[in-house]
Design a protein around this motif. Sequence first.
Motif, PDB file in Angstrom:
ATOM      1  N   LYS A 118      -6.602  46.305  -5.403  1.00 21.78           N
ATOM      2  CA  LYS A 118      -7.454  46.007  -4.255  1.00 21.78           C
ATOM      3  C   LYS A 118      -6.770  46.475  -2.980  1.00 21.78           C
ATOM      4  CE  LYS A 118      -9.502  41.941  -6.340  1.00 21.78           C
ATOM      5  NZ  LYS A 118      -9.693  40.493  -6.237  1.00 21.78           N
ATOM      6  N   LYS A 119      -7.583  46.952  -2.071  1.00 21.13           N
ATOM      7  CA  LYS A 119      -7.055  47.420  -0.783  1.00 21.13           C
ATOM      8  C   LYS A 119      -6.850  46.233   0.141  1.00 21.13           C
ATOM      9  CE  LYS A 119      -9.649  49.934   2.031  1.00 21.13           C
ATOM     10  NZ  LYS A 119     -10.311  51.023   2.739  1.00 21.13           N
ATOM     11  N   LEU A 120      -5.587  46.029   0.540  1.00 25.80           N
ATOM     12  CA  LEU A 120      -5.272  44.950   1.470  1.00 25.80           C
ATOM     13  C   LEU A 120      -5.464  45.374   2.912  1.00 25.80           C
ATOM     14  CD1 LEU A 120      -1.947  43.527  -0.021  1.00 25.80           C
ATOM     15  CD2 LEU A 120      -4.241  42.593  -0.242  1.00 25.80           C
ATOM     16  N   LEU A 121      -5.046  46.617   3.205  1.00 24.49           N
ATOM     17  CA  LEU A 121      -5.035  47.072   4.593  1.00 24.49           C
ATOM     18  C   LEU A 121      -5.127  48.588   4.624  1.00 24.49           C
ATOM     19  CD1 LEU A 121      -4.264  46.159   7.635  1.00 24.49           C
ATOM     20  CD2 LEU A 121      -2.012  46.989   7.022  1.00 24.49           C
ATOM     21  N   SER A 122      -5.833  49.081   5.605  1.00 27.47           N
ATOM     22  CA  SER A 122      -5.870  50.508   5.891  1.00 27.47           C
ATOM     23  C   SER A 122      -5.438  50.678   7.347  1.00 27.47           C
ATOM     24  CB  SER A 122      -7.275  51.063   5.682  1.00 27.47           C
ATOM     25  OG  SER A 122      -7.302  52.434   5.980  1.00 27.47           O
ATOM     26  N   MET A 123      -4.421  51.481   7.569  1.00 26.22           N
ATOM     27  CA  MET A 123      -3.885  51.670   8.914  1.00 26.22           C
ATOM     28  C   MET A 123      -4.010  53.139   9.291  1.00 26.22           C
ATOM     29  SD  MET A 123      -0.154  50.598  10.447  1.00 26.22           S
ATOM     30  CE  MET A 123       0.815  51.535   9.322  1.00 26.22           C
ATOM     31  N   ASN A 124      -4.646  53.407  10.427  1.00 23.66           N
ATOM     32  CA  ASN A 124      -4.775  54.766  10.953  1.00 23.66           C
ATOM     33  C   ASN A 124      -3.772  54.954  12.081  1.00 23.66           C
ATOM     34  OD1 ASN A 124      -6.977  55.275   9.250  1.00 23.66           O
ATOM     35  ND2 ASN A 124      -8.388  54.429  10.721  1.00 23.66           N
ATOM     36  N   ILE A 125      -2.922  55.948  11.943  1.00 21.68           N
ATOM     37  CA  ILE A 125      -1.914  56.245  12.956  1.00 21.68           C
ATOM     38  C   ILE A 125      -2.284  57.572  13.603  1.00 21.68           C
ATOM     39  CG2 ILE A 125       0.532  56.633  13.412  1.00 21.68           C
ATOM     40  CD1 ILE A 125       1.094  55.145  10.757  1.00 21.68           C
ATOM     41  N   SER A 126      -2.668  57.522  14.868  1.00 23.72           N
ATOM     42  CA  SER A 126      -3.023  58.718  15.627  1.00 23.72           C
ATOM     43  C   SER A 126      -1.772  59.203  16.357  1.00 23.72           C
ATOM     44  CB  SER A 126      -4.127  58.379  16.616  1.00 23.72           C
ATOM     45  OG  SER A 126      -4.446  59.499  17.389  1.00 23.72           O
ATOM     46  N   TYR A 127      -1.452  60.475  16.199  1.00 26.93           N
ATOM     47  CA  TYR A 127      -0.229  61.012  16.798  1.00 26.93           C
ATOM     48  C   TYR A 127      -0.469  62.386  17.399  1.00 26.93           C
ATOM     49  CZ  TYR A 127       0.214  63.922  12.620  1.00 26.93           C
ATOM     50  OH  TYR A 127      -0.021  64.834  11.616  1.00 26.93           O
ATOM     51  N   GLN A 128       0.514  62.820  18.173  1.00 29.46           N
ATOM     52  CA  GLN A 128       0.449  64.130  18.816  1.00 29.46           C
ATOM     53  C   GLN A 128       1.849  64.745  18.790  1.00 29.46           C
ATOM     54  OE1 GLN A 128      -0.476  63.921  22.997  1.00 29.46           O
ATOM     55  NE2 GLN A 128      -1.354  65.960  22.996  1.00 29.46           N
ATOM     56  N   LYS A 129       1.910  66.020  18.440  1.00 26.80           N
ATOM     57  CA  LYS A 129       3.187  66.734  18.456  1.00 26.80           C
ATOM     58  C   LYS A 129       3.323  67.447  19.791  1.00 26.80           C
ATOM     59  CE  LYS A 129       2.441  68.480  14.166  1.00 26.80           C
ATOM     60  NZ  LYS A 129       2.614  69.456  13.111  1.00 26.80           N
ATOM     61  N   LYS A 130       4.461  67.223  20.439  1.00 23.45           N
ATOM     62  CA  LYS A 130       4.752  67.866  21.709  1.00 23.45           C
ATOM     63  C   LYS A 130       6.055  68.635  21.573  1.00 23.45           C
ATOM     64  CE  LYS A 130       2.555  64.381  24.632  1.00 23.45           C
ATOM     65  NZ  LYS A 130       2.744  63.440  25.728  1.00 23.45           N
ATOM     66  N   ASP A 131       6.422  69.327  22.656  1.00 23.47           N
ATOM     67  CA  ASP A 131       7.674  70.073  22.644  1.00 23.47           C
ATOM     68  C   ASP A 131       8.879  69.157  22.470  1.00 23.47           C
ATOM     69  OD1 ASP A 131       6.344  72.449  22.973  1.00 23.47           O
ATOM     70  OD2 ASP A 131       6.536  72.439  25.166  1.00 23.47           O
ATOM     71  N   GLU A 132       8.827  67.972  23.077  1.00 26.58           N
ATOM     72  CA  GLU A 132       9.954  67.054  22.986  1.00 26.58           C
ATOM     73  C   GLU A 132       9.933  66.217  21.714  1.00 26.58           C
ATOM     74  OE1 GLU A 132       6.810  65.493  25.734  1.00 26.58           O
ATOM     75  OE2 GLU A 132       8.036  67.248  25.915  1.00 26.58           O
ATOM     76  N   GLY A 133       8.912  66.339  20.892  1.00 26.71           N
ATOM     77  CA  GLY A 133       8.856  65.635  19.616  1.00 26.71           C
ATOM     78  C   GLY A 133       7.509  64.997  19.350  1.00 26.71           C
ATOM     79  N   LEU A 134       7.506  64.089  18.423  1.00 26.67           N
ATOM     80  CA  LEU A 134       6.309  63.405  17.978  1.00 26.67           C
ATOM     81  C   LEU A 134       6.073  62.163  18.832  1.00 26.67           C
ATOM     82  CD1 LEU A 134       4.290  63.166  15.394  1.00 26.67           C
ATOM     83  CD2 LEU A 134       5.870  61.391  14.747  1.00 26.67           C
ATOM     84  N   LYS A 135       4.827  61.925  19.219  1.00 25.18           N
ATOM     85  CA  LYS A 135       4.450  60.715  19.948  1.00 25.18           C
ATOM     86  C   LYS A 135       3.279  60.069  19.223  1.00 25.18           C
ATOM     87  CE  LYS A 135       7.201  60.296  23.387  1.00 25.18           C
ATOM     88  NZ  LYS A 135       8.205  59.258  23.358  1.00 25.18           N
ATOM     89  N   ILE A 136       3.441  58.795  18.888  1.00 19.32           N
ATOM     90  CA  ILE A 136       2.370  58.033  18.264  1.00 19.32           C
ATOM     91  C   ILE A 136       1.528  57.440  19.378  1.00 19.32           C
ATOM     92  CG2 ILE A 136       1.831  56.088  16.774  1.00 19.32           C
ATOM     93  CD1 ILE A 136       4.483  56.694  15.320  1.00 19.32           C
ATOM     94  N   LEU A 137       0.241  57.751  19.374  1.00 23.55           N
ATOM     95  CA  LEU A 137      -0.646  57.373  20.466  1.00 23.55           C
ATOM     96  C   LEU A 137      -1.393  56.069  20.222  1.00 23.55           C
ATOM     97  CD1 LEU A 137      -2.201  60.894  21.074  1.00 23.55           C
ATOM     98  CD2 LEU A 137      -0.284  59.852  22.282  1.00 23.55           C
ATOM     99  N   GLU A 138      -1.839  55.849  18.984  1.00 24.31           N
ATOM    100  CA  GLU A 138      -2.698  54.706  18.716  1.00 24.31           C
ATOM    101  C   GLU A 138      -2.578  54.283  17.259  1.00 24.31           C
ATOM    102  OE1 GLU A 138      -7.436  53.538  19.093  1.00 24.31           O
ATOM    103  OE2 GLU A 138      -6.786  55.599  19.447  1.00 24.31           O
ATOM    104  N   ILE A 139      -2.717  52.987  17.044  1.00 23.61           N
ATOM    105  CA  ILE A 139      -2.718  52.438  15.692  1.00 23.61           C
ATOM    106  C   ILE A 139      -3.975  51.577  15.563  1.00 23.61           C
ATOM    107  CG2 ILE A 139      -1.501  51.037  14.009  1.00 23.61           C
ATOM    108  CD1 ILE A 139       0.982  51.397  15.693  1.00 23.61           C
ATOM    109  N   SER A 140      -4.700  51.751  14.466  1.00 26.10           N
ATOM    110  CA  SER A 140      -5.842  50.882  14.221  1.00 26.10           C
ATOM    111  C   SER A 140      -5.757  50.376  12.779  1.00 26.10           C
ATOM    112  CB  SER A 140      -7.159  51.621  14.467  1.00 26.10           C
ATOM    113  OG  SER A 140      -7.276  52.730  13.628  1.00 26.10           O
TER     114      SER A 140
END
Length: 145
Positions: A118-140
Motif C-alpha cells: 500500500k502507498k503510504l506517501l507520495s512526495m513530489n520534489i521540484s528542483y532546478q539546476k543552476k550554475d552554482e548547483g542544485l536548488k530544491i524549490l518546492e515539496i508537496s
Amino acid sequence: MKLNLKTEDLLLGIFVLFGLSYPFIIGLVIFIQDMEEKKQTLQELRNFYTFLLGFENCSKRKAYHVLRLLSENLQEELGGEDGLLKTCLYNKKVYKGVIVKEKLSDSLMVVELLKDGKKLLSMNISYQKKDEGLKILEISYEKGY
C-alpha cells in the motif's frame, strides 16, 4: 602484385580514420558528462529525501548540508536546520520499514513510500539546476490509501 605501403600512406590513413571517428568520440564524451551530471543530481536529491524521511542518521551536521540544497523560501517553510532535524527524527519513527520507489524527470522527482503493498506517501520534489548547483524549490506531499 605486391602492396607497397610507405609511412606517408600509414600517417594519412591514421588521420583519415581519426577524422571519421572524431564525431563519435566527441558524442561519447558529451554523453558520459551528461550521465555523470544526472547521477550527481540524483545523489543530491536522494541525500535530501533520505534525511527528510528519516532513513539515515539524523544529525545537525547532515541537516546543515541538506539545508544548502533548499531555496530560501523552502528553508523558512521547513523551519531551518532545527525544523529539518525535528522532521527527520519524527519521520524516522513513522516510516520505519518502508520500500521506496523513485522517478526522476528534468525538474521533478517523485518518491513513493510503500508498506505491505500500500502507498503510504507520495512526495513530489521540484528542483532546478543552476550554475552554482542544485536548488530544491518546492515539496508537496500526498497521503496514500
